[in-house]
Design a protein around this motif. Structure first.
Motif, mmCIF file in Angstrom:
data_model
loop_
_atom_site.group_PDB
_atom_site.id
_atom_site.type_symbol
_atom_site.label_atom_id
_atom_site.label_comp_id
_atom_site.label_asym_id
_atom_site.label_seq_id
_atom_site.Cartn_x
_atom_site.Cartn_y
_atom_site.Cartn_z
ATOM 1 N N ASP A 48 42.052 44.454 38.579
ATOM 2 C CA ASP A 48 42.959 43.493 39.193
ATOM 3 C C ASP A 48 43.806 42.736 38.176
ATOM 4 O OD1 ASP A 48 40.787 42.261 38.079
ATOM 5 O OD2 ASP A 48 40.376 40.918 39.762
ATOM 6 N N LEU A 49 43.819 43.190 36.937
ATOM 7 C CA LEU A 49 44.475 42.428 35.873
ATOM 8 C C LEU A 49 45.737 43.102 35.357
ATOM 9 C CD1 LEU A 49 41.380 41.331 33.738
ATOM 10 C CD2 LEU A 49 42.657 39.970 35.400
ATOM 11 N N THR A 69 46.625 38.068 36.902
ATOM 12 C CA THR A 69 46.231 39.046 37.903
ATOM 13 C C THR A 69 47.451 39.769 38.471
ATOM 14 O OG1 THR A 69 46.130 37.202 39.482
ATOM 15 C CG2 THR A 69 44.052 37.976 38.560
ATOM 16 N N LEU A 129 38.687 40.329 36.372
ATOM 17 C CA LEU A 129 38.790 38.870 36.377
ATOM 18 C C LEU A 129 37.444 38.167 36.430
ATOM 19 C CD1 LEU A 129 40.450 36.283 36.502
ATOM 20 C CD2 LEU A 129 40.587 36.582 38.990
#
Length: 338
Positions: free
Chosen positions: A274-275, A319, A300
């Motif tokens: 998610d980064l 994110t 995260l």
């Protein structure tokens, strides 16, 4: 659509420009006028700035250090310590004290990250070759073969002698070399009584003390996938290091799939989570190098917990929705978002 960006060069120029225009001494006398020197090492732009004209000779020494370290740590320069090890066929190779020190650091970070950060990733990173690759995903068989060579436990060190237990293993110190060199430059400059300055090695920024008026430096963090110089945030720091890793650094796209340079040593492919990026704030640039990659690899939630468990270390996570997430030690007074 195919796209490849050398982010190291891009972010280097951005941070140099931002630093130059935000770090302006209040005192106009000559001893506080900034003096800078720039060059091209480690496949990126580097720049060092000091705030005492009488110390200009120190800049030349720093660049001599850059040249010497590149001759030791580069995996692509013939005759370097790392090239000798990689080309040894598993035979023992005697190398410099500095190379041994950096190899030991790399191994230690491999242990700390539980293998997420691995300096024996050279065969895999060469296969992907993000610096020049315009959109070719390696064959699975080639990835599988490269993965067989990745294991930092196979680096055997005895004094100044290094032996690879797998003769096909290739060491790549690109993930920590610039941080180590920045730390060594700062150590030298402080020994020479430099009290204010900026060391910028292609985005690895390490500052000496504070600005000449006693306030903190302002360091910009690039907004992912935006034009060079577009900041998503800026951070106030003094006598610390800020190092960033992100999927927008070096990447290409094939069939709407993005392939970036932060590779998973377990799968052989880029990490997908998610980064978009992670920036590490700490005292040591070499720590920031390794920890930014490690924290990114965790995503995260786990990455935040990991950084929070470390002393004197903070992080900024970006994110996929371009939201900023910071660890508890970064106050609202320290960071500005845009």
């Amino acid at each position: 659509m195919k796209k490849n960006i050398d982010y190291n060069k891009k972010i280097a120029f951005f941070m140099v420009i931002l630093l130059y225009f935000t770090i302006i001494p209040l005192n106009g006398c000559s001893r506080n006028e900034p003096i800078s020197k720039a060059g091209f090492y480690f496949d990126t732009v580097i720049m060092i700035t000091l705030y005492d004209e009488s110390q200009e000779y120190l800049l030349d020494e720093c660049f001599a250090m850059a040249d010497r370290y590149e001759q030791l740590f580069s995996a692509t320069l013939a005759g370097s310590d790392i090239s000798h090890i990689n080309e040894s066929g598993g035979e023992p190779v005697t190398v410099s004290d500095e190379t041994i020190e950096l190899l030991k650091k790399g191994i230690a970070y491999g242990e700390l990250s539980e293998g997420r950060f691995d300096i024996t990733i050279g065969a895999l990173s060469s296969l992907w070759n993000f610096s020049e690759n315009s959109g070719v995903v390696p064959e699975q068989a080639d990835i599988d073969a490269a993965l067989q060579t990745v294991d930092y436990h196979g680096i055997q060190i005895d004094g100044n002698t290094v032996t690879l237990t797998n003769p096909d293993t290739r060491i790549d110190l690109g993930g920590i070399a610039k941080g180590y060199i920045a730390d060594q430059m700062k150590k030298y400059l402080c020994e020479q009584n430099a009290s204010s300055g900026i060391i910028n090695l292609g985005g690895n920024v390490l500052v000496i003390g504070s600005k000449t008026d006693g306030t903190a430096y302002t360091i910009g963090i690039q907004k992912p996938f935006e034009d060079t110089g577009t900041a998503i945030a800026s951070l106030q720091i003094a006598d610390q290091s800020l190092v960033s890793s992100g999927i927008y650094e070096r990447y290409f796209m094939v069939d709407n799939n993005l392939y970036h340079h932060i590779l998973d040593p377990k799968t052989g492919y880029p990490y997908h989570n998610d980064l978009l990026g992670v920036s590490i704030l700490c005292d040591s640039s070499v720590d920031g190098d390794a920890l930014s990659t490690t924290a990114f690899s965790m995503g995260l939630s786990e990455g935040m917990d990991f950084i929070e468990s470390l002393p004197d270390t903070e992080a900024i996570f970006i994110t996929e929705d371009n939201e900023i997430h910071t660890t508890s030690g970064i106050s609202s007074e320290m960071i500005k978002t845009y």
